[in-house]
Design a protein around this motif. Sequence first.
Motif, short mmCIF file in Angstrom:
data_model
loop_
_atom_site.label_atom_id
_atom_site.label_comp_id
_atom_site.label_asym_id
_atom_site.label_seq_id
_atom_site.Cartn_x
_atom_site.Cartn_y
_atom_site.Cartn_z
N ALA A 39 0.86 -1.19 0.00
CA ALA A 39 0.00 0.00 0.00
C ALA A 39 0.89 1.22 0.00
CB ALA A 39 -0.91 -0.01 1.22
N ALA B 212 9.53 3.90 -0.92
CA ALA B 212 9.64 2.64 -0.19
C ALA B 212 8.87 1.52 -0.89
CB ALA B 212 9.12 2.82 1.25
N ASP C 23 -1.58 2.45 -5.21
CA ASP C 23 -1.18 3.82 -4.87
C ASP C 23 -2.35 4.78 -4.97
OD1 ASP C 23 1.51 5.39 -4.28
OD2 ASP C 23 0.16 6.67 -5.43
N GLY D 298 -2.26 7.90 -5.54
CA GLY D 298 -2.06 8.90 -6.58
C GLY D 298 -2.34 8.36 -7.97
N LEU E 111 11.30 17.45 -6.91
CA LEU E 111 10.16 18.37 -6.97
C LEU E 111 10.50 19.75 -6.41
CD1 LEU E 111 7.16 16.09 -5.85
CD2 LEU E 111 7.92 16.61 -8.18
N ALA F 119 3.31 1.34 3.08
CA ALA F 119 4.35 2.30 2.68
C ALA F 119 3.67 3.58 2.17
CB ALA F 119 5.24 1.68 1.61
N ALA F 120 2.77 4.11 3.00
CA ALA F 120 1.91 5.22 2.54
C ALA F 120 2.49 6.60 2.81
CB ALA F 120 0.53 5.09 3.19
C1 LIG Z 1 9.63 18.05 -2.19
C2 LIG Z 1 10.40 16.97 -1.46
C3 LIG Z 1 11.80 16.98 -1.50
C4 LIG Z 1 12.53 15.99 -0.85
N1 LIG Z 1 13.90 16.02 -0.91
C5 LIG Z 1 14.61 15.02 -0.33
C6 LIG Z 1 16.03 14.97 -0.44
O1 LIG Z 1 16.67 15.84 -1.04
N2 LIG Z 1 16.70 13.93 0.13
C7 LIG Z 1 16.04 12.94 0.80
O2 LIG Z 1 16.68 12.01 1.31
N3 LIG Z 1 14.68 12.97 0.94
C8 LIG Z 1 13.96 13.98 0.39
N4 LIG Z 1 12.60 14.01 0.52
C9 LIG Z 1 11.94 12.99 1.35
C10 LIG Z 1 11.73 11.71 0.57
O3 LIG Z 1 11.20 11.96 -0.71
C11 LIG Z 1 10.79 10.81 1.38
O4 LIG Z 1 11.40 10.56 2.62
C12 LIG Z 1 10.48 9.52 0.65
O5 LIG Z 1 9.79 9.76 -0.55
C13 LIG Z 1 9.66 8.61 1.56
O6 LIG Z 1 9.27 7.48 0.83
P1 LIG Z 1 7.89 6.74 1.20
O7 LIG Z 1 7.75 5.64 0.23
O8 LIG Z 1 7.83 6.48 2.64
O9 LIG Z 1 6.77 7.83 0.93
P2 LIG Z 1 6.36 8.50 -0.45
O10 LIG Z 1 7.49 8.51 -1.41
O11 LIG Z 1 5.75 9.79 -0.06
O12 LIG Z 1 5.26 7.50 -1.04
C14 LIG Z 1 4.06 7.24 -0.37
C15 LIG Z 1 3.04 6.84 -1.42
O13 LIG Z 1 1.90 6.31 -0.76
C16 LIG Z 1 0.74 6.73 -1.43
N5 LIG Z 1 -0.36 6.65 -0.46
C17 LIG Z 1 -0.63 7.45 0.60
N6 LIG Z 1 -1.67 6.98 1.30
C18 LIG Z 1 -2.08 5.84 0.68
C19 LIG Z 1 -3.10 4.90 0.93
N7 LIG Z 1 -3.91 5.02 1.98
N8 LIG Z 1 -3.25 3.87 0.07
C20 LIG Z 1 -2.42 3.72 -1.01
N9 LIG Z 1 -1.44 4.60 -1.29
C21 LIG Z 1 -1.25 5.62 -0.44
C22 LIG Z 1 1.06 8.13 -1.90
O14 LIG Z 1 0.27 8.47 -3.01
C23 LIG Z 1 2.54 7.99 -2.26
O15 LIG Z 1 2.72 7.68 -3.62
C24 LIG Z 1 11.83 14.99 -0.13
C25 LIG Z 1 10.43 14.99 -0.07
C26 LIG Z 1 9.71 15.97 -0.74
C27 LIG Z 1 8.20 15.97 -0.67
#
Ligand SMILES: Cc1cc2nc3c(=O)[nH]c(=O)nc-3n(C[C@H](O)[C@H](O)[C@H](O)COP(=O)(O)OP(=O)(O)OC[C@H]3O[C@@H](n4cnc5c(N)ncnc54)[C@H](O)[C@@H]3O)c2cc1C
Length: 408
Positions: free
Chosen positions: A8, A13, A34, A36, A46, A107-108
């Motif tokens: 999810a 991640a 996802d 999105g 971004l 992994a939301a």
């Molecule tokens: C603008 C920006 C710049 C960044 N710059 C850096 C950087 O320079 N260096 C760095 O190390 N980190 C950076 N980060 C942080 C990094 O991008 C995040 O730590 C990383 O993306 C986390 O990964 P994740 O998979 O946990 O979450 P995300 O990549 O946010 O993915 C989560 C996904 O889950 C989906 N989702 C949410 N809720 C649900 C649900 N209920 N059901 C199904 N899907 C769902 C969302 O649509 C999303 O696609 C930045 C973040 C942003 C926003």
Amino acid sequence: MKADVIIAGGGQAGATVAITLRQLGYAGSVLILDAGAEPTYERPPLSKEYMAGQRSFERCLIRPQGFWAEQRISLLHSARAVAVDAAARQITLADGRTLGFSKLVWAAGGIPRRLLCPGANLGGVFTLHDKLDADAIIARLPRVQRAVVIGGGYIGLEVAAALVKQGQQVTVLEAQDRVLARVAGEDLSRFIEAEHRAHGVDLRLGAQVAEILGTNGEATGVRLADGSTILADLVIVGIGIVPQAEPLLAAGAAGGNGVEVDEFCETNLPGIYAAGDCARHRNHYADNAWVRLESVQNATDQAITVAHAIAGQPKPYTALPWFWSNQYDLRLQSAGLSIGHDETVIRGDMTQRSFSILYLRQGQVIALDCVNCTKDFVPGKALVASGARFSPILLQDETQPLKALLPA
Ligand SMILES: Cc1cc2nc3c(=O)[nH]c(=O)nc-3n(C[C@H](O)[C@H](O)[C@H](O)COP(=O)(O)OP(=O)(O)OC[C@H]3O[C@@H](n4cnc5c(N)ncnc54)[C@H](O)[C@@H]3O)c2cc1C
């Protein structure tokens, strides 16, 4: 419908779990859900190259579009998971569909924290977390002359730098008495503040936002608690994220400010894992305190840990935290967690804009920040990982490469 592994969240991640499962030879069915609508992409550009118009969206994708089908990884977009039944091994989507799983990976990520003051919902007020946010900001730029960025964390500062590059007049409002207060020591904060001011940013510290001012539903400025006002036709709010884990917590997962996971990134619900911004874990580099990290490193390394556990090749999560940021021509690289340091050592000359700051606790290097000093980063990470103690005088001596100090 049923899959052996349901993931999810298809961000950093979630995508990495699926990719790693296949790299490990896992043959079961894998489905990514996802919320999105876009293909799975990296967020860091971004606020940097994508915002500055220097990178296309295609170059932000985690893998080319055709990769997923080739790897027999199913992707379901606009599919928000809203409920989990751990005992029945089922997940429910917002449209009412129910899907069965054998293993579940949550992994939301998180959603941006919102301002609560009057005017927070006016047109022209944005957060910056996903492609839609970035595109909405970019679309508005031709009409913008003055931008206010609320929040002096990494995202706020990066977007300020990207807007300055495009000729905007930018004000950054930080509520605390220094920028990056949550993640960096004071020397780095002061250096970064000076850089932004040198690029023409009006940076205000200790600035409490009282209201976003507007006319006809559109933002026109920001009023601070001290009564001062700043004109703005664009307001970007970068004040952190709130982890998204409610469906899993409601299903009985332990947590609060994210889901708690063990060293294999498994929650207290057997066969249900969590990784990335939504997961809290006990981190070796924080004296085993609970931490929730928001970084590509953590999302990637936790995802790799999850994939190993699911593929029957468990190995605990022990990765050293690291992070990067680009602002103007500055490349910042950080490793370790500096919380609790009792001494700092600066290598190099801050006025030359190429230096490293090492954070020590009782002589042990626990973290470092490198600014335009890539040569210190890799050996610096090894110093932190070694847990060894070093003389500050030796660390400060630039003629001595950090590599030479590494224990044999
Ligand atoms: C603008 C920006 C710049 C960044 N710059 C850096 C950087 O320079 N260096 C760095 O190390 N980190 C950076 N980060 C942080 C990094 O991008 C995040 O730590 C990383 O993306 C986390 O990964 P994740 O998979 O946990 O979450 P995300 O990549 O946010 O993915 C989560 C996904 O889950 C989906 N989702 C949410 N809720 C649900 C649900 N209920 N059901 C199904 N899907 C769902 C969302 O649509 C999303 O696609 C930045 C973040 C942003 C926003």
